[in-house]
Scaffold this motif. Structure first.
Motif, PDB file in Angstrom:
ATOM      1  N   ARG A   1       0.813  -1.216   0.000  1.00 49.23           N
ATOM      2  CA  ARG A   1       0.000   0.000   0.000  1.00 49.23           C
ATOM      3  C   ARG A   1       0.848   1.269   0.000  1.00 49.23           C
TER       4      ARG A   1
ATOM      5  N   ASN B   1      -5.650  10.416   9.671  1.00 53.24           N
ATOM      6  CA  ASN B   1      -5.870  11.517   8.738  1.00 53.24           C
ATOM      7  C   ASN B   1      -6.392  12.746   9.489  1.00 53.24           C
TER       8      ASN B   1
ATOM      9  N   ARG C   1      -3.769  11.258  -1.307  1.00 53.34           N
ATOM     10  CA  ARG C   1      -4.879  10.575  -0.634  1.00 53.34           C
ATOM     11  C   ARG C   1      -5.469   9.496  -1.536  1.00 53.34           C
ATOM     12  N   GLU C   2      -5.545   9.777  -2.834  1.00 53.83           N
ATOM     13  CA  GLU C   2      -6.069   8.793  -3.778  1.00 53.83           C
ATOM     14  C   GLU C   2      -5.231   7.512  -3.731  1.00 53.83           C
TER      15      GLU C   2
ATOM     16  N   ASP D   1      -5.826   5.782  -0.185  1.00 53.45           N
ATOM     17  CA  ASP D   1      -7.155   5.310   0.205  1.00 53.45           C
ATOM     18  C   ASP D   1      -7.800   4.354  -0.783  1.00 53.45           C
ATOM     19  N   ASN D   2      -7.513   4.494  -2.055  1.00 46.81           N
ATOM     20  CA  ASN D   2      -8.259   3.741  -3.066  1.00 46.81           C
ATOM     21  C   ASN D   2      -7.371   2.730  -3.776  1.00 46.81           C
TER      22      ASN D   2
ATOM     23  N   TRP E   1      -7.555  -0.820  -2.791  1.00 39.22           N
ATOM     24  CA  TRP E   1      -8.006  -2.163  -2.449  1.00 39.22           C
ATOM     25  C   TRP E   1      -8.125  -3.049  -3.691  1.00 39.22           C
TER      26      TRP E   1
ATOM     27  N   GLY F   1      -6.045  -1.357   9.155  1.00 32.75           N
ATOM     28  CA  GLY F   1      -7.208  -0.513   9.389  1.00 32.75           C
ATOM     29  C   GLY F   1      -8.404  -1.209   9.994  1.00 32.75           C
TER      30      GLY F   1
END
Length: 330
Positions: A62, A169, A197-198, A201-202, A204, A249
């Motif tokens: 990640r 965050n 952030r993209e 966070d995105n 997965w 998380g």
């Protein structure tokens, strides 16, 4: 001691050595990874040092979008420096850096920068330990700014990741005025936060989404639903086609239930042929989870802590249960 003075002392130590190994605790999170990469960029680009990063675990997928300026080793024997300064980040106990690390660390010059509560300082040259800091990344940023009033993008991005990671965050209770001021200074670099952030966070996979669906179905509750807990056998990862990184998380996610004051995640590993349980706990307010895991050799913060405990999932839960009850009944 005042923060700027502490940062300057760390900077003075760093300037004395040409070869530097930067390391952080095993199973590194955003604060550990971001601090290490940010510091490595600063040491190489601003101070002209020979730098490498060591961790027994590979760079988590990640965080693979972060540019790493130097070699990242998972084998201590591969480190090319004969007599380097070892910089310990986000941990102050040798065992937190892996089983192989303690013999390597013994007798070497070292510097420690950490924001966890500790009982003993272990670095030979200087220890900057401050549990009031929101993240180790915030402390590393102060070291960077002790050298120059402005930093550069390659260092600022991972330091933002570090600070963001340990503050949820910028939503956890440790999000201080100082942390926000550090964020503002990093953004002035300048940084464009939206694409960062993209990437954070995105990312997965569909396997992780299905896996989390399974995890949610496994969560149990106790103490009038004030505790949410989960026990994860080591076989579950292969069954769902994911690695332990897919758990990132989840222990925080269990706190979304309105009645929950404390969460407990127990992940089974097999170590030397026997079960070994990685414990992660989270809480809010005055519920001190660090006091619980400290009884089993663990550590961390009042509201976020962990430990490694030998035994089965069932036995470890039975060991923790009365101590959790004591905290929740206060």
């Amino acid at each position: 001691m005042e923060v700027r003075s502490e940062a300057k002392k760390c900077l003075e130590v760093l300037k004395q050595y040409q070869d530097i190994v930067v390391t952080m605790h095993t199973n590194p999170d955003g604060d550990a990874i971001g601090s290490a990469i940010g510091l490595a960029w600063f040491l190489q680009k601003e101070l002209g040092k020979n730098v490498c990063i060591y961790n027994e675990d590979p760079l988590p997928l990640r965080f693979s979008f972060l540019a790493v300026p130097c070699a990242y080793y998972t084998d201590l024997a591969a480190i090319p420096f004969a007599d380097p300064l070892v910089v310990l980040l986000d941990g102050s106990e040798a065992h937190r850096f892996g089983d192989a690390f303690a013999p390597y660390f013994a007798g070497r010059k070292s510097l420690c920068i950490d924001h966890h509560l500790v009982e003993k300082e272990i670095a030979s040259e200087y220890n900057w330990i401050d549990h009031t800091m929101a993240a180790t990344g915030e402390m590393v940023a102060h070291v960077v700014y002790a050298h120059s009033d402005k930093t550069f993008e390659e260092a600022a991005i991972p330091l933002y990741v570090a600070l963001s990671g340990d503050t949820g965050n910028f939503s956890f209770g440790n999000t201080s005025v100082d942390a926000i001021e550090c964020l503002a200074k990093l953004v002035e670099t300048p940084l464009n936060l939206a694409p960062i952030r993209e990437k954070l966070d995105n990312t997965w996979t569909k396997e992780k989404m299905y896996f989390w669906g399974k995890l949610i179905s496994m969560v149990k509750f106790a103490f009038n639903e004030q505790l949410a807990y989960i026990a994860i056998p080591h076989t579950l990862f292969a069954e769902w086609g994911v690695t332990k990184e897919a758990l990132e998380g989840f222990v925080e996610r269990m706190r979304r239930v309105a009645t929950v004051r404390m969460t407990l995640m127990m992940r089974e590993e097999i170590k030397n042929g026997s079960p070994f349980i990685k414990v992660s706990m989270r809480s809010s307010g005055d519920d001190d989870v660090r006091s619980i895991v400290a009884l089993f050799g663990g550590g961390g913060h009042k509201n976020a802590a962990g430990a490694g405990i030998e035994g089965s999932l069932e036995n470890v839960f039975a060991m923790l249960y009365p101590h959790i009850e004591k905290v929740l009944q206060k």
